[in-house]
Write a protein that holds these residues in place. Structure first.
Motif, PDB file in Angstrom:
ATOM      1  N   GLU A  55      18.710  97.048  44.719  1.00  0.00           N
ATOM      2  CA  GLU A  55      17.644  98.198  44.234  1.00  0.00           C
ATOM      3  C   GLU A  55      18.353  98.921  43.129  1.00  0.00           C
ATOM      4  O   GLU A  55      19.778  99.163  43.186  1.00  0.00           O
ATOM      5  CB  GLU A  55      17.240  98.770  45.400  1.00  0.00           C
ATOM      6  N   VAL A  66      10.201 111.484  34.373  1.00  0.00           N
ATOM      7  CA  VAL A  66      10.125 112.117  33.144  1.00  0.00           C
ATOM      8  C   VAL A  66       9.199 113.262  32.896  1.00  0.00           C
ATOM      9  O   VAL A  66       9.243 114.029  32.089  1.00  0.00           O
ATOM     10  CB  VAL A  66       9.634 110.846  32.169  1.00  0.00           C
ATOM     11  N   ARG A  67       7.828 112.974  33.634  1.00  0.00           N
ATOM     12  CA  ARG A  67       6.893 113.942  33.584  1.00  0.00           C
ATOM     13  C   ARG A  67       7.459 115.487  34.073  1.00  0.00           C
ATOM     14  O   ARG A  67       6.933 116.324  33.520  1.00  0.00           O
ATOM     15  CB  ARG A  67       5.774 113.420  34.506  1.00  0.00           C
ATOM     16  N   ALA A  97      13.904 114.973  43.055  1.00  0.00           N
ATOM     17  CA  ALA A  97      12.939 115.031  44.235  1.00  0.00           C
ATOM     18  C   ALA A  97      11.529 114.335  43.791  1.00  0.00           C
ATOM     19  O   ALA A  97      11.071 114.035  44.837  1.00  0.00           O
ATOM     20  CB  ALA A  97      12.534 116.655  44.161  1.00  0.00           C
ATOM     21  N   SER A  98      11.411 113.992  42.472  1.00  0.00           N
ATOM     22  CA  SER A  98      10.092 113.350  42.152  1.00  0.00           C
ATOM     23  C   SER A  98      10.384 111.935  42.195  1.00  0.00           C
ATOM     24  O   SER A  98       9.127 111.293  42.104  1.00  0.00           O
ATOM     25  CB  SER A  98       9.935 113.778  40.551  1.00  0.00           C
ATOM     26  N   CYS A  99      11.432 111.236  42.474  1.00  0.00           N
ATOM     27  CA  CYS A  99      11.408 109.890  42.437  1.00  0.00           C
ATOM     28  C   CYS A  99      11.435 109.342  43.772  1.00  0.00           C
ATOM     29  O   CYS A  99      12.049 109.535  44.787  1.00  0.00           O
ATOM     30  CB  CYS A  99      12.998 109.454  41.986  1.00  0.00           C
ATOM     31  N   PRO A 100      10.363 108.538  43.832  1.00  0.00           N
ATOM     32  CA  PRO A 100      10.017 107.845  45.437  1.00  0.00           C
ATOM     33  C   PRO A 100      11.091 107.049  45.682  1.00  0.00           C
ATOM     34  O   PRO A 100      11.035 106.617  47.038  1.00  0.00           O
ATOM     35  CB  PRO A 100       8.531 107.256  45.339  1.00  0.00           C
ATOM     36  N   TYR A 101      11.960 106.683  44.805  1.00  0.00           N
ATOM     37  CA  TYR A 101      12.857 105.530  45.273  1.00  0.00           C
ATOM     38  C   TYR A 101      14.262 106.209  45.602  1.00  0.00           C
ATOM     39  O   TYR A 101      15.251 105.700  45.761  1.00  0.00           O
ATOM     40  CB  TYR A 101      13.129 104.562  44.320  1.00  0.00           C
ATOM     41  N   ASP A 102      14.588 107.581  45.265  1.00  0.00           N
ATOM     42  CA  ASP A 102      15.657 108.155  45.476  1.00  0.00           C
ATOM     43  C   ASP A 102      16.613 107.692  44.502  1.00  0.00           C
ATOM     44  O   ASP A 102      17.956 107.307  44.856  1.00  0.00           O
ATOM     45  CB  ASP A 102      16.193 108.311  46.711  1.00  0.00           C
ATOM     46  N   LEU A 163       8.115  97.850  44.319  1.00  0.00           N
ATOM     47  CA  LEU A 163       8.544  98.507  45.411  1.00  0.00           C
ATOM     48  C   LEU A 163       7.417 100.012  45.345  1.00  0.00           C
ATOM     49  O   LEU A 163       7.232 100.496  44.331  1.00  0.00           O
ATOM     50  CB  LEU A 163       9.615  99.040  45.312  1.00  0.00           C
ATOM     51  N   GLU A 166       1.946 101.786  45.667  1.00  0.00           N
ATOM     52  CA  GLU A 166       0.992 102.930  45.963  1.00  0.00           C
ATOM     53  C   GLU A 166       1.421 104.324  45.499  1.00  0.00           C
ATOM     54  O   GLU A 166       0.594 105.224  45.381  1.00  0.00           O
ATOM     55  CB  GLU A 166       0.708 103.107  47.416  1.00  0.00           C
ATOM     56  N   ALA A 167       2.810 104.461  45.073  1.00  0.00           N
ATOM     57  CA  ALA A 167       3.287 105.781  44.481  1.00  0.00           C
ATOM     58  C   ALA A 167       2.672 105.948  43.228  1.00  0.00           C
ATOM     59  O   ALA A 167       2.789 107.151  42.449  1.00  0.00           O
ATOM     60  CB  ALA A 167       4.736 105.982  44.707  1.00  0.00           C
TER      61      ALA A 167
ATOM     62  N   ALA B 174       6.426 112.072  45.400  1.00  0.00           N
ATOM     63  CA  ALA B 174       7.259 111.324  46.150  1.00  0.00           C
ATOM     64  C   ALA B 174       7.647 111.904  47.280  1.00  0.00           C
ATOM     65  O   ALA B 174       8.088 111.226  48.350  1.00  0.00           O
ATOM     66  CB  ALA B 174       8.601 111.159  45.341  1.00  0.00           C
ATOM     67  N   TYR B 313       9.983 101.990  52.516  1.00  0.00           N
ATOM     68  CA  TYR B 313       9.807 100.591  52.069  1.00  0.00           C
ATOM     69  C   TYR B 313      10.989  99.615  52.145  1.00  0.00           C
ATOM     70  O   TYR B 313      11.944 100.016  52.603  1.00  0.00           O
ATOM     71  CB  TYR B 313       9.565 100.904  50.368  1.00  0.00           C
TER      72      TYR B 313
END
Ligand code: SF4
Ligand code: SF4
Lengths: 177, 313
Positions: A55, A66-67, A97-102, A163, A166-167, B174, B313
């Protein structure tokens, strides 16, 4: 142009060569990594299934990182590659903090760092270091807009997933399953 | 039993095993921002209603603290930055999609307004202060003549500031615990209630104290309603949000949240205020300090717990 990566979970053996290659190529500080191995075991014993994934940042098409960046340091570069401009980053950690994948971390020098798809190599027509070094050749990198590129071909041939779709981030690293 | 075991080889500092990029600095910043929003809102509101003498603590005295609080809050934010020499980059762009960005700009507008407002009242509150130089006196009378305009901008900006303290977190999809639009109004109301509490503490006037204790009572009611709403929203949402809510419903943050925020910071001061309104004598600073404490704890707990909630996940 839309750069993307396809990774074959059936071929990956989890040797971590990609992790080490990245650390060497990109001078990643000791104790940090831009890509990493995840092993997922699931099922009911003894019927277990193992999936191994290499990953990294997914270079999302709809990137929350980016947003939310207040300075524009995190930006889309050529071919949709998401990059951090070190001299514009204030280190506020909003993108982390915004990245669901860290996928991001704070570099010991203060700015935020992550996988760049080896943009410096790609610009010269080379493959990212992880793709280049993989002993099982389980990674494919290229342009999705080109129907003949290796990624496009693999994604046509095989079933795949991304991955946490749904995010809503529209990740551009595809896992062949 | 069907099981799923996920093993990750990643161990990045402050990211794994549980995200912890934001320590005490951000909650302090959010708390002070909310408190300032609350004070300035009441100051402007009471001024526009022509109550500046009746409610002097709200209009004149409490706002004197706001530039200091804002300065401290911004300093906390600055401490949180890991690439400090570049902090000025915040002010070379406006990115409307980034709450961090428009928050920084909001503060840039509120800060001078708070200073000017306080400046126009400082001699009324502290008559012993003497502006010896004439240009200061001229400046003072200029701002005194512009109070009405300032009040209108302040009322608007203070609401934005208060909501911003919540949106800063709720914009993060997130982190499922933060990703609820209730957080904006909840932090706004919590900020207003903290502001009212501080005014209550500073006021020497019985009628003013009584009014602000009633206001606080109403705001606590709204806060409790919003909190219940927040949990109802989580429980009716996706798996990740149901799991996030579990952090407060049996998980690691259950006791701190219900005891420090809900009981000590809301229920107890509400009971004390009802008592007071019924004619018992309770020193105003007790419920006020409890409310301020609860409001601070709310920011800490939400900031920390949110980082513990994630997609699996
Ligand atoms: S994986 Fe994370 S860091 Fe990479 S583009 Fe997507 S949201 Fe941004
Ligand atoms: S840490 Fe840097 S790249 Fe990330 S959001 Fe803040 S300024 Fe942008």
């Amino acid at each position: 142009m839309r750069y993307a990566m396809a990774i074959d979970t059936k071929k990956c053996v989890g040797c971590s060569d990609c992790v080490v290659a990245c650390q060497t190529e990109n001078n990643v500080p000791v104790g940090y990594c831009r890509d990493w191995i995840v092993e997922v075991t699931d099922g009911t014993y003894p019927q277990l299934e193992l999936e191994i994934r290499s990953e990294r940042c997914n270079h999302c098409d709809n990137s929350p990182c980016v947003r939310c960046c207040p300075t524009g340091a995190s930006h889309y570069d050529e071919g949709g590659i998401v990059l951090v401009d070190h001299d514009m980053c204030i280190g506020c950690a909003a993108c982390i903090a915004s990245c669901p994948y860290d996928a991001r971390f704070t570099h010991p020098d203060g700015y935020v760092d992550k996988c760049t798809f080896c943009f410096h190599r790609v610009k010269k027509g080379q493959q990212p270091a992880c793709v280049e070094v993989c002993p099982t050749k389980c990674m494919y990198f290229g342009d999705l807009d080109d129907p003949d590129s290796e990624v496009s071909v693999m994604l046509k041939k095989r079933k795949y997933k991304t991955l946490v779709p749904e995010a809503g981030t529209k990740p551009q690293v595809y896992y062949l399953i | 039993m069907k099981e799923e075991i996920i093993v990750s080889g990643r161990m990045n500092p402050k990211i794994d095993p549980v995200l912890h990029v934001w320590g005490w600095e951000i909650p302090i910043y959010l708390f002070l921002g909310g408190l300032v929003a609350g004070i300035l809102f009441f100051a402007a509101f009471m001024y526009l209603r022509g109550k500046e003498d009746a409610y002097a603590a709200a209009v004149k005295k409490a706002p004197l603290f706001t530039p200091i609080f804002l300065g401290l809050g911004l300093f906390a934010l600055f401490l949180d930055l890991t690439h400090k020499p570049y902090f000025w980059r915040l002010y070379t762009t406006i990115k409307l999609e980034s709450p961090m960005s428009w928050g920084a700009w909001t503060l840039m507008i509120v800060m001078p307004l708070a200073l000017f407002w306080g400046f126009s009242y400082v001699r009324e509150v502290y008559p012993q202060i003497d502006f010896r130089v004439s240009w200061l006196q001229k400046l003072e009378s200029f701002f005194q003549s512009k109070r009405r305009e300032m009040a209108w901008v302040l009322i608007f900006m203070s609401v934005i500031l208060g909501i911003y303290t919540g949106i800063l977190l709720s914009a993060f999809n997130a982190r499922p615990l933060w990703n609820t639009s209730i957080l904006g109004p909840l932090f706004l109301v919590s900020g207003l209630s903290a502001g009212a509490a501080l005014i209550m503490m500073l006021s020497k006037d019985r009628a003013e104290r009584k009014l602000f204790s009633q206001i606080d009572l109403a705001l606590i009611g709204i806060e409790l309603f919003l909190i219940i709403h927040m949990f109802m929203g989580f429980m009716a949402s996706t798996e990740v949000q149901i799991e996030a809510a579990q952090l407060f419903l049996g998980g690691a943050y259950t006791l701190p949240f219900w005891i420090l925020v809900v009981i000590l910071g809301m229920a107890l001061p509400a009971v004390l205020e009802i008592w007071e309104l019924r004619g018992h004598h309770i020193p105003a600073y007790i419920p006020a300090l409890l409310i301020l404490f609860g409001s601070l704890c709310l920011r800490f707990i939400i900031t920390y717990a949110g980082q513990a909630s994630r997609y699996l996940y």
